[in-house]
Design a protein around this motif. Structure first.
Motif, PDB file in Angstrom:
ATOM      1  N   ARG A  47    -103.070  99.003  69.388  1.00 31.88           N
ATOM      2  CA  ARG A  47    -103.339 100.409  69.075  1.00 31.88           C
ATOM      3  C   ARG A  47    -104.117 100.484  67.785  1.00 31.88           C
ATOM      4  NH1 ARG A  47     -98.113 103.657  69.024  1.00 31.88           N
ATOM      5  NH2 ARG A  47     -97.050 101.692  69.136  1.00 31.88           N
ATOM      6  N   HIS A  48    -104.814 101.584  67.604  1.00 33.96           N
ATOM      7  CA  HIS A  48    -105.642 101.789  66.421  1.00 33.96           C
ATOM      8  C   HIS A  48    -105.324 103.159  65.828  1.00 33.96           C
ATOM      9  CE1 HIS A  48    -109.185 101.732  63.888  1.00 33.96           C
ATOM     10  NE2 HIS A  48    -109.451 102.952  64.309  1.00 33.96           N
ATOM     11  N   GLY A  49    -105.197 103.209  64.505  1.00 31.73           N
ATOM     12  CA  GLY A  49    -104.987 104.487  63.839  1.00 31.73           C
ATOM     13  C   GLY A  49    -103.629 105.115  64.092  1.00 31.73           C
ATOM     14  N   PHE A  50    -102.606 104.302  64.250  1.00 32.69           N
ATOM     15  CA  PHE A  50    -101.262 104.832  64.508  1.00 32.69           C
ATOM     16  C   PHE A  50    -100.526 105.108  63.207  1.00 32.69           C
ATOM     17  CE2 PHE A  50    -101.152 100.221  64.666  1.00 32.69           C
ATOM     18  CZ  PHE A  50    -100.131  99.901  63.790  1.00 32.69           C
ATOM     19  N   GLY A  51     -99.454 105.875  63.294  1.00 32.90           N
ATOM     20  CA  GLY A  51     -98.582 106.104  62.158  1.00 32.90           C
ATOM     21  C   GLY A  51     -97.498 105.033  62.148  1.00 32.90           C
ATOM     22  N   ALA A  52     -96.997 104.709  60.978  1.00 30.62           N
ATOM     23  CA  ALA A  52     -95.950 103.688  60.872  1.00 30.62           C
ATOM     24  C   ALA A  52     -95.004 104.033  59.741  1.00 30.62           C
ATOM     25  CB  ALA A  52     -96.563 102.318  60.637  1.00 30.62           C
ATOM     26  N   ALA A  53     -93.739 103.644  59.907  1.00 26.95           N
ATOM     27  CA  ALA A  53     -92.735 103.808  58.861  1.00 26.95           C
ATOM     28  C   ALA A  53     -91.731 102.675  58.977  1.00 26.95           C
ATOM     29  CB  ALA A  53     -92.016 105.145  59.003  1.00 26.95           C
ATOM     30  N   ALA A  54     -91.255 102.189  57.843  1.00 27.97           N
ATOM     31  CA  ALA A  54     -90.218 101.166  57.821  1.00 27.97           C
ATOM     32  C   ALA A  54     -88.919 101.817  57.366  1.00 27.97           C
ATOM     33  CB  ALA A  54     -90.591 100.033  56.879  1.00 27.97           C
ATOM     34  N   VAL A  55     -87.866 101.661  58.169  1.00 33.41           N
ATOM     35  CA  VAL A  55     -86.556 102.234  57.862  1.00 33.41           C
ATOM     36  C   VAL A  55     -85.495 101.199  58.217  1.00 33.41           C
ATOM     37  CG1 VAL A  55     -84.945 104.107  58.342  1.00 33.41           C
ATOM     38  CG2 VAL A  55     -87.400 104.564  58.394  1.00 33.41           C
ATOM     39  N   ALA A  64     -97.642 106.756  68.097  1.00 31.87           N
ATOM     40  CA  ALA A  64     -98.896 107.261  68.679  1.00 31.87           C
ATOM     41  C   ALA A  64    -100.077 106.346  68.381  1.00 31.87           C
ATOM     42  CB  ALA A  64     -99.145 108.686  68.236  1.00 31.87           C
ATOM     43  N   GLY A  65    -101.260 106.904  68.105  1.00 30.63           N
ATOM     44  CA  GLY A  65    -102.478 106.148  67.855  1.00 30.63           C
ATOM     45  C   GLY A  65    -103.378 106.103  69.075  1.00 30.63           C
ATOM     46  N   ALA A  66    -104.577 105.581  68.881  1.00 30.26           N
ATOM     47  CA  ALA A  66    -105.550 105.439  69.960  1.00 30.26           C
ATOM     48  C   ALA A  66    -105.361 104.099  70.655  1.00 30.26           C
ATOM     49  CB  ALA A  66    -106.965 105.545  69.403  1.00 30.26           C
ATOM     50  N   LEU A  67    -105.648 104.050  71.932  1.00 30.71           N
ATOM     51  CA  LEU A  67    -105.505 102.812  72.695  1.00 30.71           C
ATOM     52  C   LEU A  67    -106.635 101.835  72.418  1.00 30.71           C
ATOM     53  CD1 LEU A  67    -104.298 104.371  76.056  1.00 30.71           C
ATOM     54  CD2 LEU A  67    -102.914 103.369  74.225  1.00 30.71           C
ATOM     55  N   THR A  68    -107.768 102.333  71.920  1.00 26.69           N
ATOM     56  CA  THR A  68    -108.896 101.478  71.563  1.00 26.69           C
ATOM     57  C   THR A  68    -109.484 101.930  70.240  1.00 26.69           C
ATOM     58  OG1 THR A  68    -110.455 102.855  72.775  1.00 26.69           O
ATOM     59  CG2 THR A  68    -109.508 100.995  73.970  1.00 26.69           C
ATOM     60  N   CYS A  69    -110.125 101.031  69.554  1.00 24.25           N
ATOM     61  CA  CYS A  69    -110.786 101.343  68.292  1.00 24.25           C
ATOM     62  C   CYS A  69    -111.991 102.235  68.560  1.00 24.25           C
ATOM     63  CB  CYS A  69    -111.220 100.045  67.627  1.00 24.25           C
ATOM     64  SG  CYS A  69    -111.897 100.263  65.993  1.00 24.25           S
ATOM     65  N   GLY A  70    -112.197 103.239  67.748  1.00 24.47           N
ATOM     66  CA  GLY A  70    -113.353 104.103  67.888  1.00 24.47           C
ATOM     67  C   GLY A  70    -113.116 105.351  68.711  1.00 24.47           C
ATOM     68  N   GLY A  71    -111.868 105.684  68.943  1.00 29.02           N
ATOM     69  CA  GLY A  71    -111.564 106.915  69.680  1.00 29.02           C
ATOM     70  C   GLY A  71    -111.162 106.640  71.112  1.00 29.02           C
ATOM     71  N   GLY A  72    -111.309 107.626  71.939  1.00 21.68           N
ATOM     72  CA  GLY A  72    -110.905 107.486  73.334  1.00 21.68           C
ATOM     73  C   GLY A  72    -109.498 107.982  73.555  1.00 21.68           C
ATOM     74  N   SER A 119    -105.573 108.538  73.729  1.00 18.32           N
ATOM     75  CA  SER A 119    -104.502 108.401  72.743  1.00 18.32           C
ATOM     76  C   SER A 119    -103.210 107.987  73.421  1.00 18.32           C
ATOM     77  CB  SER A 119    -104.271 109.728  72.022  1.00 18.32           C
ATOM     78  OG  SER A 119    -105.380 110.076  71.268  1.00 18.32           O
ATOM     79  N   SER A 120    -102.315 107.429  72.628  1.00 23.48           N
ATOM     80  CA  SER A 120    -101.006 107.022  73.115  1.00 23.48           C
ATOM     81  C   SER A 120     -99.960 107.998  72.596  1.00 23.48           C
ATOM     82  CB  SER A 120    -100.684 105.604  72.616  1.00 23.48           C
ATOM     83  OG  SER A 120     -99.349 105.275  72.893  1.00 23.48           O
ATOM     84  N   ASP A 121     -98.964 108.303  73.413  1.00 25.92           N
ATOM     85  CA  ASP A 121     -97.856 109.129  72.952  1.00 25.92           C
ATOM     86  C   ASP A 121     -96.587 108.278  72.834  1.00 25.92           C
ATOM     87  OD1 ASP A 121     -97.245 108.670  75.586  1.00 25.92           O
ATOM     88  OD2 ASP A 121     -97.014 110.763  76.133  1.00 25.92           O
ATOM     89  N   THR A 122     -96.784 106.983  72.600  1.00 27.81           N
ATOM     90  CA  THR A 122     -95.684 106.020  72.576  1.00 27.81           C
ATOM     91  C   THR A 122     -95.094 105.867  71.182  1.00 27.81           C
ATOM     92  OG1 THR A 122     -96.764 104.789  74.341  1.00 27.81           O
ATOM     93  CG2 THR A 122     -95.105 103.607  73.094  1.00 27.81           C
ATOM     94  N   LEU A 123     -93.777 105.703  71.119  1.00 28.55           N
ATOM     95  CA  LEU A 123     -93.066 105.318  69.910  1.00 28.55           C
ATOM     96  C   LEU A 123     -92.496 103.937  70.180  1.00 28.55           C
ATOM     97  CD1 LEU A 123     -91.629 105.737  67.174  1.00 28.55           C
ATOM     98  CD2 LEU A 123     -89.751 106.761  68.468  1.00 28.55           C
TER      99      LEU A 123
END
Length: 62
Positions: A26-34, A42-50, A52-56
């Motif tokens: 994934r590209h451009g996803f959010g991340a947190a360490a807990v 989330a994030g994009a499935l490929t670099c450069g757009g296209g 998006s993923s709704d996965t956690l």
């Protein structure tokens, strides 16, 4: 390009290390360490757009 490669930064040593690959790339996803776990959101499935993923995903070891 392998978009599953991930890394870990050690601020005390000021260096990066390659760690276990991501479950899926994934590209451009959010991340947190807990509590010693990394949550990838989330994030994009490929670099450069296209599409998006709704996965956690939870990465419990690195």
């Amino acid at each position: 390009m392998n978009d599953r490669i991930s890394g870990s930064y050690d601020p005390r040593a000021d260096r990066w290390a390659t760690i276990l690959p991501l479950p899926r790339g994934r590209h451009g996803f959010g991340a947190a360490a807990v509590g010693g776990r990394a949550y990838l959101v989330a994030g994009a499935l490929t670099c450069g757009g296209g599409a998006s993923s709704d996965t956690l995903e939870l990465v419990s070891r690195w």
